[in-house]
Design an enzyme around this catalytic site. Structure first.
Site, PDB file in Angstrom:
ATOM      1  N   GLU A  64     -14.004   1.675   5.371  1.00  0.00           N
ATOM      2  CA  GLU A  64     -13.182   2.860   5.645  1.00  0.00           C
ATOM      3  C   GLU A  64     -13.383   3.374   7.069  1.00  0.00           C
ATOM      4  O   GLU A  64     -12.431   3.798   7.721  1.00  0.00           O
ATOM      5  CB  GLU A  64     -13.493   3.976   4.627  1.00  0.00           C
ATOM      6  CG  GLU A  64     -13.007   3.676   3.210  1.00  0.00           C
ATOM      7  CD  GLU A  64     -11.489   3.523   3.090  1.00  0.00           C
ATOM      8  OE1 GLU A  64     -10.757   3.886   4.039  1.00  0.00           O
ATOM      9  OE2 GLU A  64     -11.030   3.030   2.052  1.00  0.00           O
ATOM     10  N   CYS A 220       6.376   1.010   2.304  1.00  0.00           N
ATOM     11  CA  CYS A 220       6.911   2.285   2.791  1.00  0.00           C
ATOM     12  C   CYS A 220       6.464   2.493   4.241  1.00  0.00           C
ATOM     13  O   CYS A 220       5.816   3.477   4.589  1.00  0.00           O
ATOM     14  CB  CYS A 220       6.422   3.422   1.883  1.00  0.00           C
ATOM     15  SG  CYS A 220       7.328   4.959   2.096  1.00  0.00           S
ATOM     16  N   CYS A 227      12.767  -0.467   0.925  1.00  0.00           N
ATOM     17  CA  CYS A 227      13.000   0.385  -0.259  1.00  0.00           C
ATOM     18  C   CYS A 227      13.347  -0.434  -1.503  1.00  0.00           C
ATOM     19  O   CYS A 227      13.002  -0.050  -2.619  1.00  0.00           O
ATOM     20  CB  CYS A 227      14.095   1.399   0.034  1.00  0.00           C
ATOM     21  SG  CYS A 227      13.566   2.602   1.278  1.00  0.00           S
ATOM     22  N   CYS A 230      10.334  -1.349  -3.487  1.00  0.00           N
ATOM     23  CA  CYS A 230       9.393  -0.272  -3.797  1.00  0.00           C
ATOM     24  C   CYS A 230       9.263  -0.055  -5.302  1.00  0.00           C
ATOM     25  O   CYS A 230      10.258   0.146  -6.002  1.00  0.00           O
ATOM     26  CB  CYS A 230       9.855   1.020  -3.131  1.00  0.00           C
ATOM     27  SG  CYS A 230       8.789   2.403  -3.548  1.00  0.00           S
ATOM     28  N   CYS A 236      11.683   8.627  -5.861  1.00  0.00           N
ATOM     29  CA  CYS A 236      11.736   8.978  -4.442  1.00  0.00           C
ATOM     30  C   CYS A 236      12.967   9.819  -4.133  1.00  0.00           C
ATOM     31  O   CYS A 236      14.092   9.331  -4.181  1.00  0.00           O
ATOM     32  CB  CYS A 236      11.733   7.703  -3.590  1.00  0.00           C
ATOM     33  SG  CYS A 236      11.796   8.044  -1.824  1.00  0.00           S
TER      34      CYS A 236
END
Length: 419
Positions: A64, A220, A227, A230, A236
């Site tokens: 991270e 995205c 899209c 997705c 959405c």
């Protein structure tokens, strides 16, 4: 009931996830997609295979920190080398900062590596080698661990049902719920954290958070989102608005209809139908980078085996590129003519080395441009061959002569490798 005076109004329902059946469906769809499509990344494999909670948390933490500000493709190689060299917190706590900087060289934002090592030392010396077990404690006790990193470690390593918000999550949530207010403002960020906490899957929080980030990283995306691929497109609002948006000035069914809504786009920047989903998120205008010029001198001598050697000096232990090594350099005033640059550099080298350096002896090699996130830096590069041995006063700043091979193995920045 009326709200007490001074309380900000709650955002209207169109911007929130309030329907439990929709939240359930979104979790299922996103996790099913993640199980099918997730990228095979070394830190995911390590976290899945590691039974010891401390080692698991360490493996996630390193990834991270490296992934802040840096692309996945770049991080993989660095991560594998790091975990091979320091597989545990205890191993990292015993490393020197110089070793950490050498391995980090080229990743940028060098204070990340430094703080990671400081935090490892703290866990070993003050926390008996045991990582804090909640997002709250991780953030409170470990230097360099902010709200996002703490949430990622706690959800992925310990299964704590806490959300995370990074750039990818901001983009996904702003599109899912047509949030058009400035997404870098503290008020909007707080709303997004509330939303992430409400959405996170209670039984698989780590996978859910990674799935949300993965969606932002691979589907995205900022410019041309995919899209059609997705898994949560039916949830959405930006996508629905794109399909059913009306070109008329009548308020759209998807508009929340509340005047002065804190999450809608400002009235001066209405929905632009040519942008569709990419109307969101909105950010405040970016600050222009600072323009800086620096004169840099590559001092060269013949080493004892005839191979050329170059002088490098260490930067101060704080500020940009802290503790890294570089060729002797001098920041230049704006608008200096070439002759004046050369004289300033010769003066600097004379004062610093005590050698009789003359401006005419400096050979102009060329210019190197390097863009840091907030600085547009140009290095004006000169070279100066030296006869015989020269040593520097170590009190001024640490310095050493290196061969080309040693230079590349040292903790030097990408900019200096370009030079």
């Amino acid at each position: 009931a009326a709200l007490p005076a001074g309380t900000p109004a709650p955002p209207p329902a169109p911007h929130l996830f309030s329907d439990p059946s929709e939240i359930g469906a979104l979790r299922r769809n996103l996790l099913a997609w993640y199980d099918r499509c997730k990228r095979d990344l070394p830190w995911r494999a390590l976290a899945a295979a590691e039974t010891d909670a401390d080692r698991r948390a360490y493996a996630v933490w390193v990834s991270e920190i490296m992934l802040q500000q840096t692309q996945v493709a770049t991080v993989i190689d660095y991560y594998n080398r790091w975990m091979q060299k320091w597989p545990t917190l205890q191993a990292l706590a015993q490393a020197s900062l110089e070793e950490v900087n050498e391995l980090w060289a080229g990743l940028g934002y060098y204070s990340r590596g430094k703080r990671l090592q400081e935090a490892a030392k703290k866990v070993v010396s003050e926390l008996a080698g045991r990582m804090p077990r909640t997002a709250e404690d991780l953030q409170k006790l470990l230097p360099g661990v902010g709200r996002y990193t703490a949430g990622a470690i706690a959800s992925i390593s310990y299964g704590q049902a806490t959300g995370v918000v990074d750039g990818n999550v901001i983009r996904v949530l702003c599109r899912l719920r047509c949030i058009g207010a400035d997404s870098s403002s503290p008020a909007v960020i707080d709303r997004l954290w509330d939303m992430a906490d409400a959405l996170v899957d209670r039984s698989r929080p780590g996978d859910f958070n990674q799935a949300l980030m993965e969606l932002g990283a691979t589907v995205c995306v900022p410019k041309a989102p995919l899209c059609r691929e997705c898994p949560v497109k039916q949830h959405c609002r930006a996508q629905r608005r794109k399909l059913f948006g009306k070109p008329t000035p009548v308020p759209d069914v998807e508009d929340c209809g509340a005047g002065g809504c804190p999450l809608c786009p400002p009235a001066t920047e209405p929905w632009d139908s040519s942008l569709g989903v990419t109307n969101f998120p909105r950010k405040a205008a970016k600050k222009q980078p600072r323009v800086v010029r620096t004169a840099t001198c590559v001092l060269e001598r013949r080493g004892c085996h005839g191979a050329p050697e170059y002088l490098i000096v260490q930067r101060p232990s704080s500020g940009l590129l802290a503790g890294l090594w570089e060729f002797p350099s001098l920041p230049l005033d704006q608008g200096l003519q070439e002759e004046k640059q050369r004289e300033a550099l010769a003066d600097h080298l004379r004062a610093w080395t005590g050698w009789p350096v003359v401006a005419g002896g400096l050979r102009f090699v060329g210019e190197v441009v390097h863009i840091f996130s907030h600085i547009h830096q140009t290095y004006v590069v000169y070279s100066l061959p030296l006869d015989g041995d020269v040593t520097l006063d170590p009190a001024l700043s640490p310095s050493r002569w290196v061969t080309e091979e040693e230079f590349h193995a040292s903790a030097v920045s990408t900019a200096m490798k370009k030079v």
